[in-house]
Design an enzyme around this catalytic site. Structure first.
Site, PDB file in Angstrom:
ATOM      1  N   HIS A  99      -0.969  -6.237   2.863  1.00  0.00           N
ATOM      2  CA  HIS A  99       0.250  -5.680   2.867  1.00  0.00           C
ATOM      3  C   HIS A  99       0.598  -5.245   4.238  1.00  0.00           C
ATOM      4  CE1 HIS A  99      -1.191  -5.021  -1.166  1.00  0.00           C
ATOM      5  NE2 HIS A  99      -0.073  -4.972  -1.824  1.00  0.00           N
ATOM      6  N   ASP A 102      -0.955  -2.082   5.192  1.00  0.00           N
ATOM      7  CA  ASP A 102      -2.351  -2.215   5.153  1.00  0.00           C
ATOM      8  C   ASP A 102      -2.913  -2.274   6.647  1.00  0.00           C
ATOM      9  OD1 ASP A 102      -2.592  -2.257   2.449  1.00  0.00           O
ATOM     10  OD2 ASP A 102      -2.709  -4.329   2.399  1.00  0.00           O
TER      11      ASP A 102
END
Length: 441
Positions: A99, A102
């Site tokens: 993501h 992240d």
């Protein structure tokens, strides 16, 4: 700096090996049918669980020992990239997923967030030039920040819709730049808690508008990766609009999106929807919509998404059966959307966990291949449905029968005789094939 300096490259040593840091069944170069294991399985590491997860839960603080956590902010983000590519190399894994949040922290403004992402994507791009590990998929996190409390594409606030669109726009640009095979949409906040304050029709219409915009922008920038919807019935939202494959498929068909999407199916999400993993894979497969897999397993005694590493050989076998019947996953893969247990907090546990998952799917692949080659279930199913290949059954299938003809046929029948479904016999055969593969040296 090395982050796993006590770990050597993980190699295949075979079932007799006692080395916990070695593959017992996953041999990337071994041919199973006309492909190698690596080509069949297309394993991927989930960046979020592996490099950003800290072990915290609603009852306790983070406890994971991660050498890179001595840093903070952008220095931490850079250290995670260094650790990630060291991990990928030592595990010899072909793909990873992430993501946006992240890999880089959100800034005070969207522009600052973009700047942070650009810095880290530059770094990832450089590492990828000398790494065999490629990007299976990326996605935008549209669920963690408080701005998404009422959803993203389905939010009651048009400003949130716009913000979510900006994040996906950036995500698609990153996907193109890094050569992502796919781009994932998971609607964790796309749903509702109560109908008393919800305009469901508007929310669904807006979700479709959002996805059409994403399709249009991908075409505009020349991103040709596969779009994937990841179904999940609940958690964090009580009524999520992508409950399961069947529900999400109906949505895609209703809004003219079916030709642009396939499904990324997670085992634990199937559990939460009251289905088996193989059920969701089968529904996607028979509709030509099986795109990729989040490989994990849930705890049947618990009612939430536990994201355990997959070690259930029955599940991996039946999953690989569906995947092989599908002709493989194409541009998709088996992404370990799984986290080590909170009590497994040392860095080497990350390797033990991935080895367990990779070996489990390697066994599943070999068993599934043999079952298909020997037509173990196919022959039984063909015989079970044989009545539809002749007589009135064939007329039903070919569309030449109607209620008049069927009534005439039924009136001349005596007592109808059915045959046993032989579930126990078939499960015994599954056991036999599984044990034979595991026993082979």
């Amino acid at each position: 700096m090395p982050y796993f300096d006590n770990i050597s490259t993980i190699a295949y040593e075979g079932p007799a090996s006692k080395n916990p840091l070695a593959f017992k069944f996953y041999n990337p170069e071994e041919k199973v049918g006309d492909k190698t294991m690596e080509e069949h399985l297309r394993f991927s590491v989930a960046y979020w669980h592996t490099f950003t997860g800290d072990g915290s839960d609603p009852f306790g603080a983070g406890n994971m020992i991660r050498p890179w956590n001595k840093y903070s902010g952008m220095d931490l983000a850079k250290a995670r990239v260094e650790a990630a590519f060291e991990f990928f190399e030592k595990l010899n894994i072909p793909f990873f997923c992430f993501h946006d949040v992240d890999i880089a922290p959100e800034g005070e403004t969207l522009k600052e967030t973009y700047k942070n992402l650009d810095i880290i994507v530059d770094m990832i791009e450089e590492y990828m030039k000398t790494s065999k590990t490629k990007l299976l998929w990326n996605t935008a996190n549209l669920f963690t920040h408080p701005r998404f409390v009422h959803g993203a594409a389905t939010s009651c606030n048009a400003d949130v819709f716009a913000y979510a669109a900006a994040k996906v726009k950036k995500g698609l640009e990153i996907a193109k730049r890094l050569g992502a095979e796919n781009y994932v949409f998971w609607g964790g906040r796309e749903g509702y808690e109560t109908l008393l304050n919800t305009d469901m029709k508007l929310e669904l219409d807006n979700l479709a508008r959002f996805l059409h915009m994403a399709v249009d922008y991908a075409k505009e920038i020349g991103f040709d990766g596969q779009f994937l919807i990841e179904p999940k019935p609940k958690e964090p939202t009580k009524h999520q609009y992508d409950f399961d494959v069947a529900t999400a498929l109906a949505f895609l068909q209703t809004y003219g999106l079916k030709d642009y999407f396939k499904f990324n199916i997670e085992a634990n999400h199937a559990t939460l929807a009251g289905h088996t993993f193989e059920h969701e894979l089968r529904v996607a497969r028979i509709h030509g919509m099986l795109g990729s897999v989040d490989a994990n397993q849930g705890d049947m005694l618990l009612g939430w998404d536990t994201d355990e590493f997959p070690t259930d050989l029955y599940s991996t076998t039946l999953a690989m059966y569906e995947i092989l019947k599908n002709g493989g996953l194409g541009r998709g893969g088996l992404n370990f959307d799984a986290k080590v247990r909170r009590g497994s907090f040392e860095p080497e546990d990350l390797f033990y966990a991935h080895i367990a998952g990779m070996d489990s799917f390697a066994v599943g692949l070999k068993v599934a291949h043999r079952l298909i080659e020997d037509r173990v279930f196919d022959e039984f199913i063909e015989e079970r449905y044989k009545s539809y290949t002749e007589g009135i059954g064939r007329e039903i299938v070919e569309g030449t029968a109607d209620f008049h003809k069927l009534e005439a046929h039924a009136l001349q029948l005596g007592e109808i005789q059915n045959q046993s479904g032989r579930q126990e016999r078939l499960k015994t055969l599954l056991n036999q094939y599984l044990l034979e593969v595991c026993a082979a040296r």
